[in-house]
Design an enzyme around this catalytic site. Structure first.
Site, PDB file in Angstrom:
ATOM      1  N   CYS A  81       0.862  -1.190   0.000  1.00  0.00           N
ATOM      2  CA  CYS A  81       0.000   0.000   0.000  1.00  0.00           C
ATOM      3  C   CYS A  81       0.897   1.238   0.000  1.00  0.00           C
ATOM      4  O   CYS A  81       1.801   1.364   0.835  1.00  0.00           O
ATOM      5  CB  CYS A  81      -0.887  -0.014   1.242  1.00  0.00           C
ATOM      6  SG  CYS A  81      -1.866   1.489   1.437  1.00  0.00           S
ATOM      7  N   CYS A  84       0.326   3.166   3.520  1.00  0.00           N
ATOM      8  CA  CYS A  84       0.706   2.659   4.851  1.00  0.00           C
ATOM      9  C   CYS A  84       1.729   1.531   4.805  1.00  0.00           C
ATOM     10  O   CYS A  84       2.221   1.112   5.845  1.00  0.00           O
ATOM     11  CB  CYS A  84      -0.536   2.199   5.615  1.00  0.00           C
ATOM     12  SG  CYS A  84      -1.174   0.599   5.069  1.00  0.00           S
ATOM     13  N   CYS A 130      -7.491  -0.795   1.206  1.00  0.00           N
ATOM     14  CA  CYS A 130      -6.503  -1.343   2.135  1.00  0.00           C
ATOM     15  C   CYS A 130      -7.180  -1.519   3.496  1.00  0.00           C
ATOM     16  O   CYS A 130      -7.764  -0.574   4.023  1.00  0.00           O
ATOM     17  CB  CYS A 130      -5.315  -0.395   2.253  1.00  0.00           C
ATOM     18  SG  CYS A 130      -4.155  -0.856   3.560  1.00  0.00           S
ATOM     19  N   CYS A 133      -5.428   0.854   6.377  1.00  0.00           N
ATOM     20  CA  CYS A 133      -5.550   2.321   6.458  1.00  0.00           C
ATOM     21  C   CYS A 133      -6.801   2.851   5.749  1.00  0.00           C
ATOM     22  O   CYS A 133      -7.070   4.044   5.807  1.00  0.00           O
ATOM     23  CB  CYS A 133      -4.296   2.996   5.898  1.00  0.00           C
ATOM     24  SG  CYS A 133      -4.132   2.901   4.104  1.00  0.00           S
ATOM     25  N   HIS A 136      -8.215   3.873  -0.835  1.00  0.00           N
ATOM     26  CA  HIS A 136      -8.793   3.293  -2.052  1.00  0.00           C
ATOM     27  C   HIS A 136      -7.677   2.732  -2.928  1.00  0.00           C
ATOM     28  O   HIS A 136      -6.670   3.391  -3.190  1.00  0.00           O
ATOM     29  CB  HIS A 136      -9.544   4.389  -2.817  1.00  0.00           C
ATOM     30  CG  HIS A 136     -10.033   3.968  -4.161  1.00  0.00           C
ATOM     31  ND1 HIS A 136     -11.147   3.162  -4.319  1.00  0.00           N
ATOM     32  CD2 HIS A 136      -9.562   4.220  -5.410  1.00  0.00           C
ATOM     33  CE1 HIS A 136     -11.337   2.956  -5.622  1.00  0.00           C
ATOM     34  NE2 HIS A 136     -10.391   3.579  -6.298  1.00  0.00           N
ATOM     35  N   ASP A 143     -13.768 -11.204 -14.107  1.00  0.00           N
ATOM     36  CA  ASP A 143     -13.358 -11.665 -15.438  1.00  0.00           C
ATOM     37  C   ASP A 143     -11.854 -11.954 -15.496  1.00  0.00           C
ATOM     38  O   ASP A 143     -11.233 -11.843 -16.538  1.00  0.00           O
ATOM     39  CB  ASP A 143     -13.743 -10.619 -16.505  1.00  0.00           C
ATOM     40  CG  ASP A 143     -13.126  -9.253 -16.203  1.00  0.00           C
ATOM     41  OD1 ASP A 143     -12.328  -9.150 -15.237  1.00  0.00           O
ATOM     42  OD2 ASP A 143     -13.429  -8.304 -16.926  1.00  0.00           O
ATOM     43  N   ARG A 151     -10.209 -10.360 -11.069  1.00  0.00           N
ATOM     44  CA  ARG A 151      -9.258  -9.353 -11.567  1.00  0.00           C
ATOM     45  C   ARG A 151      -9.284  -8.157 -10.619  1.00  0.00           C
ATOM     46  O   ARG A 151     -10.255  -7.410 -10.584  1.00  0.00           O
ATOM     47  CB  ARG A 151      -9.632  -8.903 -12.981  1.00  0.00           C
ATOM     48  CG  ARG A 151      -8.824  -7.698 -13.478  1.00  0.00           C
ATOM     49  CD  ARG A 151      -9.024  -7.447 -14.962  1.00  0.00           C
ATOM     50  NE  ARG A 151     -10.413  -7.187 -15.321  1.00  0.00           N
ATOM     51  CZ  ARG A 151     -10.923  -5.964 -15.535  1.00  0.00           C
ATOM     52  NH1 ARG A 151     -10.164  -4.899 -15.441  1.00  0.00           N
ATOM     53  NH2 ARG A 151     -12.203  -5.823 -15.859  1.00  0.00           N
ATOM     54  N   CYS A 153      -8.225  -4.795 -10.224  1.00  0.00           N
ATOM     55  CA  CYS A 153      -7.798  -3.728 -11.124  1.00  0.00           C
ATOM     56  C   CYS A 153      -7.383  -2.551 -10.236  1.00  0.00           C
ATOM     57  O   CYS A 153      -8.241  -1.885  -9.644  1.00  0.00           O
ATOM     58  CB  CYS A 153      -8.982  -3.367 -12.018  1.00  0.00           C
ATOM     59  SG  CYS A 153      -8.610  -2.121 -13.230  1.00  0.00           S
TER      60      CYS A 153
HETATM   61 FE    FE Z   1      -2.862   1.082   3.482  1.00  0.00          FE
END
Ligand code: FE
Length: 166
Positions: A81, A84, A130, A133, A136, A143, A151, A153
């Site tokens: 991430c 974090c 995540c 934390c 996004h 798919d 998947r 993404c």
């Molecule tokens: Fe995080």
């Protein structure tokens, strides 16, 4: 008759209270009310993230396809991430999806990410965040390739590759 109505009220009261509690719980788990291990103010996030990282990670933005650092990267290691440092994806599960964003068919550990319904832009997608934390990361679609058929993404700016020599 009165007895029956009285009994129905008595029976339905506990049911109502359980429903009310469940509604309360589901509201608590929505959006920014979720509580995460890593807690920072918006000011603190802005201090440690670039403006682009802040927009994607904290404001649920999306980077332009085919522009990010990792969409066609073949580096070996662990993708963490970017906010974090939690370990999220292994390069072993990265695949070429031709969608313009780095794509993975699995996570390192299911506990490290959380998913949430996203109804933005008039469509239904599953957001990936995540779990440490709350930042996004991207969205998950069904798919993907075997063995999971999924998947993930993910925005390049949401992750950081820690390379491992082999
Ligand atoms: Fe995080």
């Amino acid at each position: 008759m009165k007895k029956i109505i009285f009994l129905m009220i008595i029976i339905s009261l506990p049911l109502y209270s359980v429903c009310a509690q469940q509604n309360e719980k589901s509201n608590q788990s929505k959006g920014k009310e979720m509580s995460f291990k890593i807690q920072k103010t918006e000011k603190e996030w802005k201090e440690i993230l670039t403006p682009e990282q802040y927009h994607v990670l904290r404001e649920k933005g999306t980077e332009q396809p085919f522009t990010g650092e990792y969409w066609n990267s073949r580096g070996k290691g662990v993708y963490k991430c970017a906010a974090c440092g939690a370990e999220l994806f292994s390069s072993d599960t990265k695949f070429d999806s031709d969608c313009g964003w780095p794509s993975f068919y699995d996570v390192i550990n299911n506990k490290n990410v959380i998913t949430k319904d996203d109804y933005s832009f008039g469509m239904h997608r599953i957001e990936v965040m995540c779990a440490n934390c709350g930042s996004h990361l991207g969205h998950i679609f069904d798919d993907g390739p075997k063995p999971t058929g999924q998947r993930y993404c993910i925005n390049s700016v949401s992750i950081k590759l820690e390379k491992k020599e082999k």
